[in-house]
Write a protein that holds these residues in place. Sequence first.
Motif, PDB file in Angstrom:
ATOM      1  N   LEU B 244     -43.275   2.470  -8.407  1.00 46.38           N
ATOM      2  CA  LEU B 244     -44.625   1.987  -8.078  1.00 46.38           C
ATOM      3  C   LEU B 244     -45.712   3.024  -8.387  1.00 46.38           C
ATOM      4  O   LEU B 244     -46.888   2.668  -8.502  1.00 46.38           O
ATOM      5  CB  LEU B 244     -44.705   1.615  -6.588  1.00 46.38           C
ATOM      6  CG  LEU B 244     -43.925   0.373  -6.163  1.00 46.38           C
ATOM      7  CD1 LEU B 244     -44.039   0.175  -4.660  1.00 46.38           C
ATOM      8  CD2 LEU B 244     -44.427  -0.861  -6.892  1.00 46.38           C
ATOM      9  N   GLY B 248     -46.367  -0.110 -14.852  1.00 46.32           N
ATOM     10  CA  GLY B 248     -47.196  -1.242 -15.291  1.00 46.32           C
ATOM     11  C   GLY B 248     -48.650  -0.892 -15.509  1.00 46.32           C
ATOM     12  O   GLY B 248     -49.438  -1.735 -15.934  1.00 46.32           O
ATOM     13  N   ARG B 261     -50.907   4.280  -8.582  1.00 45.58           N
ATOM     14  CA  ARG B 261     -51.026   3.148  -7.664  1.00 45.58           C
ATOM     15  C   ARG B 261     -50.885   3.622  -6.214  1.00 45.58           C
ATOM     16  O   ARG B 261     -49.983   4.389  -5.898  1.00 45.58           O
ATOM     17  CB  ARG B 261     -49.927   2.132  -7.967  1.00 45.58           C
ATOM     18  CG  ARG B 261     -49.909   0.923  -7.077  1.00 45.58           C
ATOM     19  CD  ARG B 261     -48.732  -0.005  -7.359  1.00 45.58           C
ATOM     20  NE  ARG B 261     -48.944  -0.874  -8.515  1.00 45.58           N
ATOM     21  CZ  ARG B 261     -48.374  -0.711  -9.700  1.00 45.58           C
ATOM     22  NH1 ARG B 261     -47.523   0.285  -9.895  1.00 45.58           N
ATOM     23  NH2 ARG B 261     -48.627  -1.538 -10.690  1.00 45.58           N
ATOM     24  N   MET B 318     -46.514  -5.607 -10.238  1.00 50.40           N
ATOM     25  CA  MET B 318     -45.933  -4.752 -11.278  1.00 50.40           C
ATOM     26  C   MET B 318     -44.858  -5.438 -12.130  1.00 50.40           C
ATOM     27  O   MET B 318     -44.821  -5.269 -13.356  1.00 50.40           O
ATOM     28  CB  MET B 318     -45.340  -3.501 -10.622  1.00 50.40           C
ATOM     29  CG  MET B 318     -44.796  -2.500 -11.629  1.00 50.40           C
ATOM     30  SD  MET B 318     -44.075  -1.048 -10.845  1.00 50.40           S
ATOM     31  CE  MET B 318     -42.575  -1.719 -10.172  1.00 50.40           C
TER      32      MET B 318
END
Lengths: 103, 353
Positions: B244, B248, B261, B318
Amino acid sequence: MADWVDACATDDIEEEDVIRFDHGSRTFIIVRDHEDNYYCTDGLCTHEEVHLSDGLVVEATIECPKHSSIFDCTNGEVETPPACENLHTYPTKVENGRVFVEI
Amino acid sequence: MPRDYDLLGADAKSAVANGLVTEDWYRTHLDRKTMKALMKRADQPAIWDTVVLFGSMIAFAGAAIALMPSWWSVPFWLSYGVLYGSAMDSRWHECGHGTAFKTRWMNRAVYQVACFCMIRDPHCWKFSHARHHSDTVIVGRDPEVAIMRPVVVVRMAANLVGLTDMWDGLKRMIRHTGGRILPDEADYMDPVFFAKTIRTARVWIVIYAATLAAALLLQSWIPVLLIGLPRLYGCWHMVLCGWLQHGGLADNVLDHRLNSRTVYLNPISRFIYWNMNYHVEHHMFPLVPYNKLPDLHEACKFDFPAPNTSFFDAYTEMLPALWRQRKDPDFHIRRQLPDTANPYHDGPARAAA
């Protein structure tokens, strides 16, 4: 020949703090430690040229804000990597509430 | 466009040529007084967390050993494993920054233990992580890109049980034991530390050999379930959180709001992960200790995209992007900034495009 340059007022810097001082084309930091001693070193970390004026002062050390290299401001020695090269230090004196640096 | 993540490859050269290797990263303006308060170190929170961590590990391991060979031991092994294989990652990280404790030897001591558990040489990874902070998700420069593009799903799945990471760690340790520093390590590490890396690997390999020997002599899985294997069976939490951090999102930009993020997580995950869910904040201000990151988050909110509200929310954002990045490596998520924020600083690559 080195000159004594008026860098700042003593109370421009809080206890255990740092300010940036630019002179000509060069950049320095002025550090005030926990016992009201003042130090001047080069202003950029020897590791990747990050401005040390955004760093953390603990007693008489300055920690680089990017990679946490710690330098002893009394002699410029690097205490923790990733920096491996010492900082240049410059003599300082306090007169009439002003900090002077010999550059 | 294809990407070459090799630190000595073509993209490493083009990153330099394109002006992506620079100190010109965007930083939210916070006044000096606020920053000083946020950067202030303390021992107490990390001492407490460390006592809880190692106390829990001893308790879980003790219960697991007592219950062996019953299947009732499994939940205790899994709990021990996640603290060894995941919580040690965050301790490696925070102590490597030197921000966990105020007292330096405490940072160093926990860092050494965590490095051993994660099979990460303390010196190599100090420099590797420094590079990750200098050149975050700059292709060819960042040695710690968790999800490379195009995304290979099988590789990601294998790493959920640590297969690629542990294999990489073991290979490096064995090569260091033989006196060899790898070319990528030589690219980011100061040569003055090469000898220490080699010495560390030789000590570690003796410990691993002794663990294996104990398992064989005792005809028992217990030694390897305690040392080594938790890096595999307990790393899933680290991997799920780690994806995370940057997954993405954009690469080759000079603004951590674009490539990192922040996610709100439950208290147990935040303990295991030591608040690294505030990842944009951490990258922008790495000197702020883990226990002050929630305060930093509040101070920066006006300038950051809205955080993801949970694991589920973050993965919902994501995973479709990663799926698309299997075929389209240039695709990435670009989140909306609040009206109060300064514009994104994409950097020279996008400006030239």
